[in-house]
Motif scaffolding. Structure first.
Motif: not given
Length: 434
Positions: A121-125, A224-225, A229-231, A368-370
């Motif tokens: 979560l932190y990494w994505q932001l 997803p954005s 990392a969420a790709r 991304d979802y949150w």
């Protein structure tokens, strides 16, 4: 990135890390000085990420020395003379995501997943905030390995001043968009929007309005954005909206939601993060004030609740099954909150045996979802207890036909009131220059 690069037995330990706020050096190029400023700004956004018990177990290292850049380049490229290897001209920057083992939860096997999700979560932001400032992720390499509670998680970054309490989870290579001066996206509008969403995001434990959430809006939350990392996260998202499914979930919570109180080690760890009031929570920078869990409390009520929930009280009154009494009361209260909620969202890994990388990517997908839900005016309240015990997780997935391995379940709806934000440690407390 593999775990076999860890320090060999008998080798000298890595030197102590630099001061966390010391990200600049007089010898840095203007390019690197600009990245340091962007990293600090990104950290101020990323630190608002949620984490289990608000323990904030993430850590990030910026590779600046020649040896650390070479080590990071080998992880990403497989060779030291790949793009940006060594100190180079500063065109490429390397960041390493770590799990700070000194801050992780350990009382339950499921916490191994939760800690990695928190880091993801932190990494994505962080990476999204850097991208919004013109620093594009050029390559990512995740730690290898299965997600076993007893397995070594991550590794050291070899040959660097790598803090011994950290486990390296992912290395990112970033490149400034626009050459020597990175250019913000849309003149900074994307960064402002991301900052606003991160500040507005809450774990809102208040009641939600019973009005439904439109299917089109729920579908919009699934995209997803496409960033960082969420790709390619292998995650399935289910929205439980039927009255029958929500009733099954509420009944499940009423029956099993008090499990933590009968698990003494888990409750002792949880209780260690409960602060007497908001002032003490702000002073510690982590955990929760009682008011954040139970709503506004008078001073006498707060003192009575602290005594009622203390592990010593649970232990003293164990023979009369006090822990089960408290667990049932709180579980039934949680079920009453769940029952009228219009949506229950469940996320699961596509694999029943996810890897380290799957868990970090799952956290990135959740970020991304949150944020998307927050931007739409929706609130979430995770109901983690149904996933923290293996038998409960299996029963929950069976009852509601959740595929793969569930890692997140939450109420989702329109909040009736604002909820206070959780305290945070200083944004640069988790940053190191190596």
């Amino acid at each position: 990135m593999t775990t076999d690069r860890a320090r060999a037995p008998g080798a000298p330990a890595a030197p102590a890390s630099a001061d966390p706020a010391d990200l600049t050096d007089p010898a840095d190029s203007a390019h690197s000085t600009g990245f340091a400023a962007a990293l600090r700004e990104a950290a101020r956004i990323a630190v608002l990420s949620p984490s289990s018990h608000n323990c904030q177990p993430w850590a990030v290292a910026w590779a600046r020395s020649e040896v650390s850049r070479v080590a990071a380049a080998r992880v990403v490229d497989g060779e030291a003379d790949g793009p940006g290897g060594g100190r180079g001209d500063g065109t490429y920057q390397y960041l390493v995501l770590g799990l700070d083992r000194s801050r992780e939860l350990r009382s339950l096997p499921a916490h191994a997943v939760e800690m990695l999700l928190s880091c993801g979560l932190y990494w994505q932001l962080l990476l999204r905030a850097l991208e919004a400032q013109g620093w594009t992720v050029d390559a990512l390499r995740f730690a290898d390995g299965p997600l076993d509670a007893g397995a070594a998680r991550g590794a050291e970054l070899p040959g660097t001043t790598w803090p011994r309490s950290w486990a390296a989870l992912c290395v990112a290579r970033l490149r400034g968009r626009g050459g020597a001066e990175a250019q913000p996206t849309n003149g900074g509008a994307e960064l402002r929007a991301l900052r606003a969403a991160a500040r507005a995001r809450r774990t809102n434990r208040a009641p939600y309005l019973p009005q439904p959430v439109r299917p089109a809006l729920l579908d919009g939350l699934l995209a997803p954005s496409g960033c960082a990392a969420a790709r390619d996260a292998a995650v399935t998202v289910r929205h439980l909206t039927s009255g029958a499914d929500r009733a099954v979930f509420a009944d499940f919570v009423a029956e099993h939601g008090g499990r933590d109180f009968s698990h003494r080690e888990a409750w002792r760890e949880t209780h260690a993060f409960l602060r007497a009031d908001r002032a003490r929570a702000d002073a510690s920078g982590d955990g929760f004030a009682l008011d954040q869990l139970f709503g506004p409390l008078s001073w006498p009520s707060r003192q009575a609740l602290r005594a009622a929930l203390a592990p010593a009280t649970m232990r003293l009154l164990g023979p009369v099954r006090y822990d089960r009494f408290v667990g049932r009361r709180l579980a039934h209260g949680l079920a009453r909150m769940v029952r009228p909620t219009p949506v229950v969202v469940a996320m699961s890994f596509d694999r029943t045996e996810p890897t380290l990388a799957d868990a970090v990517k799952g956290g990135a997908r959740l970020a991304d979802y949150w944020l998307c839900a927050t931007a739409a005016g929706l609130a979430l309240h995770p109901v983690s207890v149904v996933l923290q015990h293996e038998d409960l997780r299996a029963a929950f997935q069976s009852a509601l036909r959740i595929p793969g391995r569930a890692f997140f379940v939450s109420r989702l709806g329109w909040p009736v009131t604002e909820f206070p934000c959780s305290p945070r440690r200083p944004a640069d407390a988790n940053l190191r220059r190596i």
